[in-house]
Design a protein around this motif. Structure first.
Motif, PDB file in Angstrom:
ATOM      1  N   GLU A 266       1.568  21.422 -28.564  1.00  0.00           N
ATOM      2  CA  GLU A 266       2.627  21.161 -28.513  1.00  0.00           C
ATOM      3  C   GLU A 266       2.848  20.840 -26.947  1.00  0.00           C
ATOM      4  O   GLU A 266       2.815  21.766 -26.542  1.00  0.00           O
ATOM      5  N   ILE A 267       3.177  19.443 -26.158  1.00  0.00           N
ATOM      6  CA  ILE A 267       4.072  19.086 -25.423  1.00  0.00           C
ATOM      7  C   ILE A 267       6.035  18.712 -25.210  1.00  0.00           C
ATOM      8  O   ILE A 267       5.851  18.488 -26.136  1.00  0.00           O
ATOM      9  N   ILE A 268       6.663  19.732 -24.905  1.00  0.00           N
ATOM     10  CA  ILE A 268       7.938  19.529 -24.997  1.00  0.00           C
ATOM     11  C   ILE A 268       7.965  19.398 -22.747  1.00  0.00           C
ATOM     12  O   ILE A 268       8.284  19.917 -22.218  1.00  0.00           O
ATOM     13  N   LEU A 269       7.929  18.081 -22.811  1.00  0.00           N
ATOM     14  CA  LEU A 269       8.599  18.052 -21.226  1.00  0.00           C
ATOM     15  C   LEU A 269      10.394  17.722 -21.415  1.00  0.00           C
ATOM     16  O   LEU A 269      10.181  16.053 -22.130  1.00  0.00           O
ATOM     17  N   THR A 270      10.354  17.451 -20.673  1.00  0.00           N
ATOM     18  CA  THR A 270      11.999  17.306 -20.224  1.00  0.00           C
ATOM     19  C   THR A 270      12.024  17.055 -18.858  1.00  0.00           C
ATOM     20  O   THR A 270      11.453  17.411 -17.651  1.00  0.00           O
ATOM     21  N   ILE A 271      12.593  16.155 -18.690  1.00  0.00           N
ATOM     22  CA  ILE A 271      12.561  14.915 -17.420  1.00  0.00           C
ATOM     23  C   ILE A 271      13.945  14.912 -17.267  1.00  0.00           C
ATOM     24  O   ILE A 271      14.951  14.177 -17.400  1.00  0.00           O
ATOM     25  N   ALA A 272      14.242  15.068 -15.371  1.00  0.00           N
ATOM     26  CA  ALA A 272      15.181  15.789 -14.626  1.00  0.00           C
ATOM     27  C   ALA A 272      15.402  14.204 -13.978  1.00  0.00           C
ATOM     28  O   ALA A 272      14.678  14.130 -13.179  1.00  0.00           O
ATOM     29  N   PRO A 273      16.614  13.676 -13.617  1.00  0.00           N
ATOM     30  CA  PRO A 273      16.536  12.482 -13.266  1.00  0.00           C
ATOM     31  C   PRO A 273      17.775  12.604 -11.366  1.00  0.00           C
ATOM     32  O   PRO A 273      18.472  12.944 -11.105  1.00  0.00           O
ATOM     33  N   VAL A 274      16.079  13.892 -11.540  1.00  0.00           N
ATOM     34  CA  VAL A 274      16.058  14.126  -9.648  1.00  0.00           C
ATOM     35  C   VAL A 274      14.876  13.456  -9.701  1.00  0.00           C
ATOM     36  O   VAL A 274      13.994  13.780  -9.988  1.00  0.00           O
ATOM     37  N   SER A 275      14.559  13.020  -7.748  1.00  0.00           N
ATOM     38  CA  SER A 275      12.924  12.765  -6.915  1.00  0.00           C
ATOM     39  C   SER A 275      13.043  13.843  -6.527  1.00  0.00           C
ATOM     40  O   SER A 275      14.179  14.173  -5.657  1.00  0.00           O
ATOM     41  N   LEU A 276      12.096  14.467  -5.996  1.00  0.00           N
ATOM     42  CA  LEU A 276      12.314  15.546  -4.887  1.00  0.00           C
ATOM     43  C   LEU A 276      11.369  15.004  -4.443  1.00  0.00           C
ATOM     44  O   LEU A 276      10.991  15.899  -2.929  1.00  0.00           O
ATOM     45  N   GLY A 277      10.013  14.506  -4.359  1.00  0.00           N
ATOM     46  CA  GLY A 277       9.531  14.403  -3.200  1.00  0.00           C
ATOM     47  C   GLY A 277       7.828  14.878  -2.990  1.00  0.00           C
ATOM     48  O   GLY A 277       6.942  14.326  -1.814  1.00  0.00           O
ATOM     49  N   ASP A 278       7.707  16.455  -3.006  1.00  0.00           N
ATOM     50  CA  ASP A 278       7.033  17.003  -2.885  1.00  0.00           C
ATOM     51  C   ASP A 278       7.143  18.151  -3.686  1.00  0.00           C
ATOM     52  O   ASP A 278       8.777  18.848  -3.574  1.00  0.00           O
ATOM     53  N   GLY A 279       6.218  18.406  -4.267  1.00  0.00           N
ATOM     54  CA  GLY A 279       6.223  20.107  -4.747  1.00  0.00           C
ATOM     55  C   GLY A 279       5.146  20.654  -5.768  1.00  0.00           C
ATOM     56  O   GLY A 279       3.728  19.701  -5.155  1.00  0.00           O
ATOM     57  N   LEU A 280       5.741  21.130  -6.606  1.00  0.00           N
ATOM     58  CA  LEU A 280       4.503  21.400  -7.961  1.00  0.00           C
ATOM     59  C   LEU A 280       4.684  20.091  -9.094  1.00  0.00           C
ATOM     60  O   LEU A 280       5.273  20.737  -9.300  1.00  0.00           O
ATOM     61  N   ARG A 281       3.403  20.052  -8.875  1.00  0.00           N
ATOM     62  CA  ARG A 281       2.990  19.297 -10.215  1.00  0.00           C
ATOM     63  C   ARG A 281       2.377  20.102 -11.271  1.00  0.00           C
ATOM     64  O   ARG A 281       1.591  21.014 -11.446  1.00  0.00           O
ATOM     65  N   LEU A 282       3.052  19.767 -12.485  1.00  0.00           N
ATOM     66  CA  LEU A 282       2.935  20.634 -13.973  1.00  0.00           C
ATOM     67  C   LEU A 282       1.366  19.860 -14.038  1.00  0.00           C
ATOM     68  O   LEU A 282       0.384  20.339 -14.012  1.00  0.00           O
ATOM     69  N   PHE A 283       0.740  18.373 -13.585  1.00  0.00           N
ATOM     70  CA  PHE A 283      -0.379  17.508 -13.900  1.00  0.00           C
ATOM     71  C   PHE A 283      -0.639  17.334 -12.803  1.00  0.00           C
ATOM     72  O   PHE A 283      -1.436  16.403 -12.696  1.00  0.00           O
ATOM     73  N   GLY A 284      -1.297  18.146 -12.353  1.00  0.00           N
ATOM     74  CA  GLY A 284      -2.250  18.254 -11.617  1.00  0.00           C
ATOM     75  C   GLY A 284      -3.693  19.339 -10.668  1.00  0.00           C
ATOM     76  O   GLY A 284      -4.204  18.417  -9.645  1.00  0.00           O
ATOM     77  N   GLY A 285      -4.412  19.344 -12.268  1.00  0.00           N
ATOM     78  CA  GLY A 285      -5.172  20.031 -12.208  1.00  0.00           C
ATOM     79  C   GLY A 285      -6.542  19.158 -12.184  1.00  0.00           C
ATOM     80  O   GLY A 285      -6.419  17.626 -12.106  1.00  0.00           O
ATOM     81  N   PRO A 286      -7.791  19.387 -12.216  1.00  0.00           N
ATOM     82  CA  PRO A 286      -8.390  18.700 -12.742  1.00  0.00           C
ATOM     83  C   PRO A 286      -8.301  18.167 -13.801  1.00  0.00           C
ATOM     84  O   PRO A 286      -7.908  18.395 -14.725  1.00  0.00           O
ATOM     85  N   PRO A 287      -8.555  16.654 -14.130  1.00  0.00           N
ATOM     86  CA  PRO A 287      -8.776  16.326 -14.898  1.00  0.00           C
ATOM     87  C   PRO A 287      -9.085  16.415 -16.125  1.00  0.00           C
ATOM     88  O   PRO A 287     -10.329  16.638 -16.496  1.00  0.00           O
TER      89      PRO A 287
END
Length: 190
Positions: free
Chosen positions: A142-163
């Motif tokens: 199960e994934i519970i993903l909460t989206i915050a009302p902000v744009s960061l422009g850069d940083g660490l991605r949750l879904f950034g690894g191998p596809p």
């Protein structure tokens, strides 16, 4: 794809994460202070009382996290209480709480043998690389993903690894008064 053998049938691993609108879970220096920034009020949204939040947290049997999340949690004053927590790391740390244990072996063994024998409701709370490894191994139910009302422009991605292609089934969407939106998904199949 979730595991379905032995104790794995009884356990559920929930990946719980907060991300910015542009998909980042932390700044490059692991800073998450942006989570505390007050936004405008979304009137139709819901709010949760402290009592409701505390009752929900009591349903979690175990937390799993990486070493940076562990360090950050200690800086925050350890928000996980006495609930058992496993820190996946090869680094050496002093154990700050009796409820914390460290693990550096195979993740399948951790989840399907070690944790599933003792815990049903397991929450994976970070960091990004550990979450990506859990997803790649099919250990997340199960994934519970909460989206915050902000744009960061850069940083660490949750879904950034191998596809890894996997279908997820939307279970619930909740909009909160603070402008955050929570998306809940269960693992599906392709």
């Amino acid at each position: 794809m979730p595991r379905n053998s032995g104790n794995a049938k009884r356990r559920r691993v929930t990946l719980h994460m907060v991300a910015s609108l542009d998909g980042f879970i932390a700044k490059n220096d692991n800073d998450v202070a942006w989570l505390e920034t007050a936004g405008s009020v979304y009137e139709p949204g819901v709010s949760i009382s402290e009592e409701e939040a505390a009752a929900f947290v009591k349903t979690i049997d175990c937390y799993v996290m990486g070493s940076r999340t562990y360090e950050h949690a200690l800086e925050l004053g350890w928000p996980y209480g006495d609930t058992p927590a496993v820190v996946v790391t090869s680094r050496q740390f002093p154990r700050a709480k009796q409820s914390v244990e460290f693990y550096s072996d195979d993740l399948n063994k951790l989840v399907d043998e070690k944790l599933a024998a003792r815990h049903r409701n397991i929450w994976l709370v970070g960091g990004a690389m550990l979450c990506q490894r859990f997803l790649a191994l099919g250990l997340v139910d199960e994934i519970i993903l909460t989206i915050a009302p902000v744009s960061l422009g850069d940083g660490l991605r949750l879904f950034g690894g191998p596809p890894v292609e996997q279908r997820w089934n939307l279970k619930k969407v909740v909009a909160y008064k603070n402008g955050f939106v929570e998306l809940s998904y269960s693992a599906g199949s392709l």
